[in-house]
Write a protein that holds these residues in place. Structure first.
Motif, PDB file in Angstrom:
ATOM      1  N   GLU A 133      10.527  -0.669   5.640  1.00 44.58           N
ATOM      2  CA  GLU A 133       9.648  -1.175   6.685  1.00 44.58           C
ATOM      3  C   GLU A 133      10.120  -0.721   8.068  1.00 44.58           C
ATOM      4  N   PHE A 134       9.173  -0.294   8.854  1.00 46.22           N
ATOM      5  CA  PHE A 134       9.374   0.014  10.272  1.00 46.22           C
ATOM      6  C   PHE A 134      10.323   1.179  10.549  1.00 46.22           C
ATOM      7  N   GLU A 153       9.298   4.348  10.071  1.00 46.26           N
ATOM      8  CA  GLU A 153       8.390   5.374  10.558  1.00 46.26           C
ATOM      9  C   GLU A 153       7.211   4.664  11.219  1.00 46.26           C
ATOM     10  N   THR A 154       6.389   5.405  11.906  1.00 51.18           N
ATOM     11  CA  THR A 154       5.260   4.779  12.611  1.00 51.18           C
ATOM     12  C   THR A 154       4.082   4.496  11.695  1.00 51.18           C
ATOM     13  N   THR A 155       4.138   4.977  10.454  1.00 53.21           N
ATOM     14  CA  THR A 155       3.110   4.678   9.471  1.00 53.21           C
ATOM     15  C   THR A 155       3.777   4.040   8.257  1.00 53.21           C
ATOM     16  N   GLU A 156       2.966   3.364   7.476  1.00 53.51           N
ATOM     17  CA  GLU A 156       3.450   2.701   6.266  1.00 53.51           C
ATOM     18  C   GLU A 156       2.727   3.300   5.057  1.00 53.51           C
ATOM     19  N   PRO A 157       3.203   3.030   3.837  1.00 52.64           N
ATOM     20  CA  PRO A 157       2.585   3.627   2.648  1.00 52.64           C
ATOM     21  C   PRO A 157       1.086   3.367   2.509  1.00 52.64           C
ATOM     22  N   THR A 158       0.604   2.217   2.949  1.00 48.95           N
ATOM     23  CA  THR A 158      -0.837   1.953   2.847  1.00 48.95           C
ATOM     24  C   THR A 158      -1.643   2.879   3.757  1.00 48.95           C
ATOM     25  N   ASP A 159      -1.011   3.421   4.779  1.00 47.47           N
ATOM     26  CA  ASP A 159      -1.692   4.375   5.662  1.00 47.47           C
ATOM     27  C   ASP A 159      -1.930   5.722   4.993  1.00 47.47           C
ATOM     28  N   VAL A 160      -1.207   6.003   3.908  1.00 48.80           N
ATOM     29  CA  VAL A 160      -1.333   7.302   3.235  1.00 48.80           C
ATOM     30  C   VAL A 160      -1.834   7.158   1.800  1.00 48.80           C
ATOM     31  N   GLY A 161      -2.496   6.034   1.499  1.00 45.84           N
ATOM     32  CA  GLY A 161      -3.164   5.899   0.222  1.00 45.84           C
ATOM     33  C   GLY A 161      -2.549   4.957  -0.792  1.00 45.84           C
ATOM     34  N   ALA A 162      -1.416   4.343  -0.488  1.00 49.44           N
ATOM     35  CA  ALA A 162      -0.843   3.385  -1.442  1.00 49.44           C
ATOM     36  C   ALA A 162      -1.824   2.236  -1.639  1.00 49.44           C
ATOM     37  N   ASP A 163      -2.040   1.880  -2.885  1.00 47.18           N
ATOM     38  CA  ASP A 163      -2.946   0.780  -3.212  1.00 47.18           C
ATOM     39  C   ASP A 163      -2.278  -0.569  -3.004  1.00 47.18           C
ATOM     40  N   LEU A 164      -0.968  -0.607  -3.217  1.00 48.88           N
ATOM     41  CA  LEU A 164      -0.238  -1.863  -3.193  1.00 48.88           C
ATOM     42  C   LEU A 164       1.199  -1.586  -2.771  1.00 48.88           C
ATOM     43  N   VAL A 165       1.721  -2.419  -1.894  1.00 45.03           N
ATOM     44  CA  VAL A 165       3.124  -2.330  -1.493  1.00 45.03           C
ATOM     45  C   VAL A 165       3.726  -3.723  -1.537  1.00 45.03           C
ATOM     46  N   ALA A 166       5.017  -3.770  -1.766  1.00 43.31           N
ATOM     47  CA  ALA A 166       5.734  -5.036  -1.727  1.00 43.31           C
ATOM     48  C   ALA A 166       7.132  -4.763  -1.221  1.00 43.31           C
ATOM     49  N   GLY A 167       7.704  -5.768  -0.619  1.00 38.54           N
ATOM     50  CA  GLY A 167       9.053  -5.615  -0.114  1.00 38.54           C
ATOM     51  C   GLY A 167       9.626  -6.933   0.323  1.00 38.54           C
ATOM     52  N   SER A 168      10.785  -6.833   0.930  1.00 37.13           N
ATOM     53  CA  SER A 168      11.511  -8.010   1.359  1.00 37.13           C
ATOM     54  C   SER A 168      11.911  -7.844   2.808  1.00 37.13           C
ATOM     55  N   LEU A 169      11.127  -8.401   3.688  1.00 40.02           N
ATOM     56  CA  LEU A 169      11.454  -8.315   5.115  1.00 40.02           C
ATOM     57  C   LEU A 169      12.707  -9.098   5.469  1.00 40.02           C
ATOM     58  N   ILE A 170      13.172  -9.912   4.576  1.00 46.24           N
ATOM     59  CA  ILE A 170      14.355 -10.711   4.867  1.00 46.24           C
ATOM     60  C   ILE A 170      15.613  -9.832   4.907  1.00 46.24           C
ATOM     61  N   LYS A 171      15.576  -8.677   4.261  1.00 45.20           N
ATOM     62  CA  LYS A 171      16.751  -7.815   4.191  1.00 45.20           C
ATOM     63  C   LYS A 171      16.961  -7.006   5.471  1.00 45.20           C
ATOM     64  N   ASN A 172      15.910  -6.366   5.956  1.00 48.72           N
ATOM     65  CA  ASN A 172      16.063  -5.441   7.071  1.00 48.72           C
ATOM     66  C   ASN A 172      16.153  -6.112   8.428  1.00 48.72           C
ATOM     67  N   ILE A 173      15.209  -6.985   8.712  1.00 47.99           N
ATOM     68  CA  ILE A 173      15.085  -7.449  10.087  1.00 47.99           C
ATOM     69  C   ILE A 173      15.182  -8.955  10.239  1.00 47.99           C
ATOM     70  N   GLY A 174      15.679  -9.612   9.226  1.00 50.83           N
ATOM     71  CA  GLY A 174      15.819 -11.052   9.316  1.00 50.83           C
ATOM     72  C   GLY A 174      14.649 -11.774   8.698  1.00 50.83           C
ATOM     73  N   GLY A 175      14.837 -13.045   8.423  1.00 53.59           N
ATOM     74  CA  GLY A 175      13.865 -13.833   7.695  1.00 53.59           C
ATOM     75  C   GLY A 175      12.732 -14.395   8.523  1.00 53.59           C
ATOM     76  N   GLY A 176      12.709 -14.175   9.830  1.00 53.49           N
ATOM     77  CA  GLY A 176      11.691 -14.786  10.669  1.00 53.49           C
ATOM     78  C   GLY A 176      10.290 -14.280  10.430  1.00 53.49           C
ATOM     79  N   ILE A 177      10.139 -13.025  10.037  1.00 50.99           N
ATOM     80  CA  ILE A 177       8.813 -12.450   9.842  1.00 50.99           C
ATOM     81  C   ILE A 177       8.219 -12.882   8.503  1.00 50.99           C
ATOM     82  N   ALA A 178       9.026 -12.956   7.484  1.00 51.84           N
ATOM     83  CA  ALA A 178       8.557 -13.359   6.158  1.00 51.84           C
ATOM     84  C   ALA A 178       9.427 -14.520   5.673  1.00 51.84           C
ATOM     85  N   PRO A 179       9.126 -15.733   6.114  1.00 48.96           N
ATOM     86  CA  PRO A 179       9.964 -16.876   5.764  1.00 48.96           C
ATOM     87  C   PRO A 179      10.149 -17.065   4.259  1.00 48.96           C
TER      88      PRO A 179
END
Length: 166
Positions: free
Chosen positions: A121-122, A124-150
């Motif tokens: 996440e974050f 690059e300026t684009t994400e996988p859904t911008d280039v045709g990914a049907d579905l994405v999943a991840g854990s925002l708690i790992k990279n940038i802290g738990g505030g965005i995805a409690p």
């Protein structure tokens, strides 16, 4: 989040194809590619699993992926792991994900292109859904802290696949 996305979109006799070799070990029990009794795994529910090795440049072998998609019509979901996990390859760039997805959709427009976006996440300026990914999943708690995805994780993409995961 990744488990919910996979369980929600795969059914008995479907095949999940990993194009980036073996996913990292926290997914092994979910998929059923370990030595456990597979209690509650995708394998236990009749979902088949295949994986492709990387090419000699440690990149996704797109030609092998195309051949595999042509030969196996049961492949419903393409698993693209953006980060390296514990492997030695470089993390996938958006331009590489775009090429993988386009090549897969040229063979089977109905294959679900799923990107495990953990640690991606974050960067690059684009994400996988911008280039045709049907579905994405991840854990925002790992990279940038738990505030965005409690809740610790997220699922995003086309409405039908996100609803299936819910």
């Amino acid at each position: 989040a990744i488990g919910a996305a996979l369980f929600g979109n795969l059914r008995p006799n479907d095949t999940m194809l990993s194009v980036c070799e073996t996913p990292y070990d926290t997914l092994h029990n979910i998929i059923g590619i370990n030595n456990a009794k597979d209690m509650g795994s995708l394998k236990n529910y009749g979902v088949k699993y295949k994986q492709l090795e990387l090419n000699d440049k440690s990149k996704v072998d797109i030609q092998l992926m195309i051949k595999t998609l042509q030969e196996d019509k049961s492949i419903k979901l393409l698993h693209i792991q953006r980060s390296t996990g514990y492997g030695w390859r470089k993390a996938l760039l958006i331009c590489e994900i775009k090429e993988i997805i386009k090549s897969a959709k040229d063979i089977n427009p109905n294959v679900i292109c799923f990107v495990d976006n953990c640690y991606g996440e974050f960067i690059e300026t684009t994400e996988p859904t911008d280039v045709g990914a049907d579905l994405v999943a991840g854990s925002l708690i790992k990279n940038i802290g738990g505030g965005i995805a409690p809740t610790g994780g997220y699922i995003a993409g086309k409405e039908e696949y996100v609803l299936q995961a819910s």
